[in-house]
Design an enzyme around this catalytic site. Structure first.
Site, PDB file in Angstrom:
ATOM      1  N   ASN A   1     -19.572  -1.651  13.730  1.00 10.78           N
ATOM      2  CA  ASN A   1     -20.056  -1.301  12.390  1.00 10.78           C
ATOM      3  C   ASN A   1     -21.208  -0.299  12.518  1.00 10.78           C
ATOM      4  OD1 ASN A   1     -21.314  -1.221   9.895  1.00 10.78           O
ATOM      5  ND2 ASN A   1     -21.346  -3.439   9.602  1.00 10.78           N
TER       6      ASN A   1
ATOM      7  N   CYS B   1     -24.804   0.363   4.061  1.00 11.67           N
ATOM      8  CA  CYS B   1     -23.450   0.805   4.453  1.00 11.67           C
ATOM      9  C   CYS B   1     -22.735   1.589   3.349  1.00 11.67           C
ATOM     10  CB  CYS B   1     -22.614  -0.394   4.872  1.00 11.67           C
ATOM     11  SG  CYS B   1     -23.460  -1.443   6.052  1.00 11.67           S
TER      12      CYS B   1
ATOM     13  N   HIS C   1     -15.337   0.764   4.488  1.00 10.62           N
ATOM     14  CA  HIS C   1     -16.448   0.661   5.436  1.00 10.62           C
ATOM     15  C   HIS C   1     -16.022  -0.275   6.561  1.00 10.62           C
ATOM     16  CE1 HIS C   1     -20.074  -0.354   7.389  1.00 10.62           C
ATOM     17  NE2 HIS C   1     -20.216  -1.529   6.803  1.00 10.62           N
TER      18      HIS C   1
HETATM   19  N1  ACO Z   1     -20.146 -15.117  20.404  1.00 10.60           N
HETATM   20  C1  ACO Z   1     -19.748 -16.391  20.548  1.00 10.60           C
HETATM   21  N2  ACO Z   1     -19.980 -17.333  19.597  1.00 10.60           N
HETATM   22  C2  ACO Z   1     -20.661 -16.935  18.505  1.00 10.60           C
HETATM   23  C3  ACO Z   1     -21.108 -15.620  18.318  1.00 10.60           C
HETATM   24  C4  ACO Z   1     -20.828 -14.693  19.328  1.00 10.60           C
HETATM   25  N3  ACO Z   1     -21.189 -13.401  19.248  1.00 10.60           N
HETATM   26  N4  ACO Z   1     -21.738 -15.550  17.136  1.00 10.60           N
HETATM   27  C5  ACO Z   1     -21.685 -16.759  16.588  1.00 10.60           C
HETATM   28  N5  ACO Z   1     -21.039 -17.612  17.411  1.00 10.60           N
HETATM   29  C6  ACO Z   1     -20.751 -19.017  17.246  1.00 10.60           C
HETATM   30  C7  ACO Z   1     -21.671 -19.675  16.252  1.00 10.60           C
HETATM   31  O1  ACO Z   1     -22.875 -20.048  16.887  1.00 10.60           O
HETATM   32  C8  ACO Z   1     -20.854 -20.857  15.818  1.00 10.60           C
HETATM   33  O2  ACO Z   1     -20.953 -21.862  16.778  1.00 10.60           O
HETATM   34  P1  ACO Z   1     -21.106 -23.411  16.347  1.00 10.60           P
HETATM   35  O3  ACO Z   1     -19.859 -23.688  15.559  1.00 10.60           O
HETATM   36  O4  ACO Z   1     -21.203 -24.097  17.652  1.00 10.60           O
HETATM   37  O5  ACO Z   1     -22.352 -23.454  15.513  1.00 10.60           O
HETATM   38  C9  ACO Z   1     -19.420 -20.333  15.879  1.00 10.60           C
HETATM   39  O6  ACO Z   1     -19.466 -19.156  16.683  1.00 10.60           O
HETATM   40  C10 ACO Z   1     -18.844 -20.017  14.548  1.00 10.60           C
HETATM   41  O7  ACO Z   1     -19.780 -19.260  13.842  1.00 10.60           O
HETATM   42  P2  ACO Z   1     -19.440 -18.754  12.435  1.00 10.60           P
HETATM   43  O8  ACO Z   1     -20.614 -18.015  11.890  1.00 10.60           O
HETATM   44  O9  ACO Z   1     -18.824 -19.843  11.631  1.00 10.60           O
HETATM   45  O10 ACO Z   1     -18.289 -17.716  12.779  1.00 10.60           O
HETATM   46  P3  ACO Z   1     -17.333 -17.014  11.783  1.00 10.60           P
HETATM   47  O11 ACO Z   1     -15.948 -17.323  12.164  1.00 10.60           O
HETATM   48  O12 ACO Z   1     -17.744 -17.190  10.376  1.00 10.60           O
HETATM   49  O13 ACO Z   1     -17.601 -15.490  12.135  1.00 10.60           O
HETATM   50  C11 ACO Z   1     -18.839 -13.543  11.514  1.00 10.60           C
HETATM   51  C12 ACO Z   1     -18.913 -14.930  12.087  1.00 10.60           C
HETATM   52  C13 ACO Z   1     -17.906 -12.690  12.365  1.00 10.60           C
HETATM   53  C14 ACO Z   1     -20.219 -12.906  11.532  1.00 10.60           C
HETATM   54  C15 ACO Z   1     -18.303 -13.663  10.077  1.00 10.60           C
HETATM   55  O14 ACO Z   1     -19.081 -14.519   9.324  1.00 10.60           O
HETATM   56  C16 ACO Z   1     -18.219 -12.350   9.398  1.00 10.60           C
HETATM   57  O15 ACO Z   1     -17.370 -11.559   9.709  1.00 10.60           O
HETATM   58  N6  ACO Z   1     -19.101 -12.102   8.407  1.00 10.60           N
HETATM   59  C17 ACO Z   1     -19.194 -10.827   7.782  1.00 10.60           C
HETATM   60  C18 ACO Z   1     -20.334 -10.167   8.390  1.00 10.60           C
HETATM   61  C19 ACO Z   1     -20.187  -8.702   8.480  1.00 10.60           C
HETATM   62  O16 ACO Z   1     -19.155  -8.123   8.597  1.00 10.60           O
HETATM   63  N7  ACO Z   1     -21.307  -8.083   8.472  1.00 10.60           N
HETATM   64  C20 ACO Z   1     -21.323  -6.706   8.634  1.00 10.60           C
HETATM   65  C21 ACO Z   1     -22.668  -6.243   8.494  1.00 10.60           C
HETATM   66  S1  ACO Z   1     -23.053  -6.024   6.899  1.00 10.60           S
HETATM   67  C22 ACO Z   1     -22.298  -4.725   6.357  1.00 10.60           C
HETATM   68  O17 ACO Z   1     -21.876  -3.855   7.030  1.00 10.60           O
HETATM   69  C23 ACO Z   1     -22.186  -4.739   4.950  1.00 10.60           C
END
Ligand code: ACO
Length: 314
Positions: free
Chosen positions: A271, A113, A241
């Site tokens: 993204n 990215c 980004h």
């Molecule tokens: N829909 C519904 N539920 C979901 C989904 C989905 N798409 N994905 C995960 N869940 C569930 C999980 O299974 C979990 O359920 P559980 O509690 O029963 O186990 C629950 O939601 C919470 O999951 P978490 O991973 O704790 O959710 P969080 O609030 O942390 O959000 C997220 C996840 C959005 C991915 C967050 O960690 C994040 O924003 N991370 C940064 C990742 C990112 O931006 N990456 C970009 C790519 S890399 C780059 O560009 C550099």
């Protein structure tokens, strides 16, 4: 020596996929995706649509807008981690389609990215080095991430989109350009495309990426401002980004910065990795948000791990 942007352009594939569309095929919901990320929709390439065609569309338009002929381009750099082929590079494929001159080198930069910002600084250095034949560089970020999304992994499948953004740039004393790039080799928290068919997908430890991003982005902005000898108040726009709206909100809070200075379009595209910053710049130019003389601070972070920033004067 600084860098002048002569033109920008973007291209999105034809398939618009809303959160509700995703909810039809996997266990997710518009409410979950919107509240966790700010994403409302994304564009995916259709079967048979590739990165080369997408990148070509953006690059051809950037050249047209710059008022340049292909033979005036001295360098062609692609930022991507999803080229159509391991080789030839995406840059070479676009080079051929545009009919760029043989004297213009073409290669891909894979910094995930952060790629577009690394490509811009590489272009600036090569243009300044004096070995190229000509003044203008074509620099673009283009991704088809839909190809490496695991439909069975809802925690990554909802986050990404496909797209391309391009710019034509040239050296300029009147357009100061300050860059900062860094890396921390860590293949664990974010990766994609192992050699086996089964591990080609994007794999991510979401919370670790979140912690990394909210730490490195403010540091990178601070480092860049220090290098440039200016303050955030003297910057007109910040373009992060577009990985996740909540990451950008955290950064704004951490810096105590005015949120209206931070451009966001993640709700439209999700993204798009190396394409996210050039797509945002093109949208801003099109809307007349960026005016000549304004300073735009861009900051990226991604797999590698990598990060980078550029303070661009338009
Ligand atoms: N829909 C519904 N539920 C979901 C989904 C989905 N798409 N994905 C995960 N869940 C569930 C999980 O299974 C979990 O359920 P559980 O509690 O029963 O186990 C629950 O939601 C919470 O999951 P978490 O991973 O704790 O959710 P969080 O609030 O942390 O959000 C997220 C996840 C959005 C991915 C967050 O960690 C994040 O924003 N991370 C940064 C990742 C990112 O931006 N990456 C970009 C790519 S890399 C780059 O560009 C550099």
């Amino acid at each position: 020596m600084g860098l002048k942007f002569l033109a920008t352009a973007r291209a999105l594939p034809g398939c618009l996929v809303t959160n509700d569309d995703l909810a039809q095929v996997m266990d997710t919901s518009d409410e979950w995706i919107t509240s966790r990320t700010g994403i409302r929709q994304r564009y995916f390439c259709a079967e048979g649509e590739g990165n080369t065609a997408l990148a070509f569309a953006a690059c051809r338009q950037a050249l047209e807008r710059a008022g340049l002929r292909p033979d005036q381009i001295a360098l062609c750099l692609a930022a991507t981690f999803t080229p159509d082929h391991a080789t030839p590079s995406l840059a070479c494929e676009v080079h051929g389609m545009l009919g760029l001159p043989e004297s213009a080198p073409a290669f891909d930069i894979n910094v995930a990215c952060t790629g577009f910002l690394a490509a811009l600084e590489t272009a600036r250095c090569l243009l300044a080095g004096g070995s190229l034949q000509g003044k203008y560089a074509l620099v673009f970020g283009s991704e088809v991430i839909s190809r490496v999304l695991d439909p069975n992994d809802r925690s990554t499948a909802v986050l990404f989109g496909d797209g391309a953004g391009a710019a034509v740039v040239a050296l300029s004393d009147e357009h100061p350009f300050v860059s900062l790039l860094g890396a921390r080799g860590d293949p664990e928290i974010l990766c994609a495309g192992g050699s086996g068919q089964d591990d080609r997908y994007v794999r991510m430890q979401g919370s670790a990426v979140f912690r990394f991003a909210t730490q490195i982005v403010p540091e990178c902005i601070g480092g860049l401002l220090e290098r440039a000898g200016c303050t955030l108040e003297e910057v007109d726009w910040v373009v992060c980004h577009q990985a996740n709206g909540r990451i950008i909100d955290h950064v704004i809070k951490k810096l105590g910065a005015p949120s209206e200075k931070f451009y966001m379009n993640i709700h439209r595209y999700a993204n798009t990795s190396a394409a996210s910053i050039p797509i945002a710049l093109d949208e801003m130019c099109e809307k007349g948000l960026i005016r000549p003389g304004q300073r735009v601070l861009c900051v990226g972070f991604g797999a590698g791990l990598t990060w980078g920033g550029a303070l661009i004067t338009f």
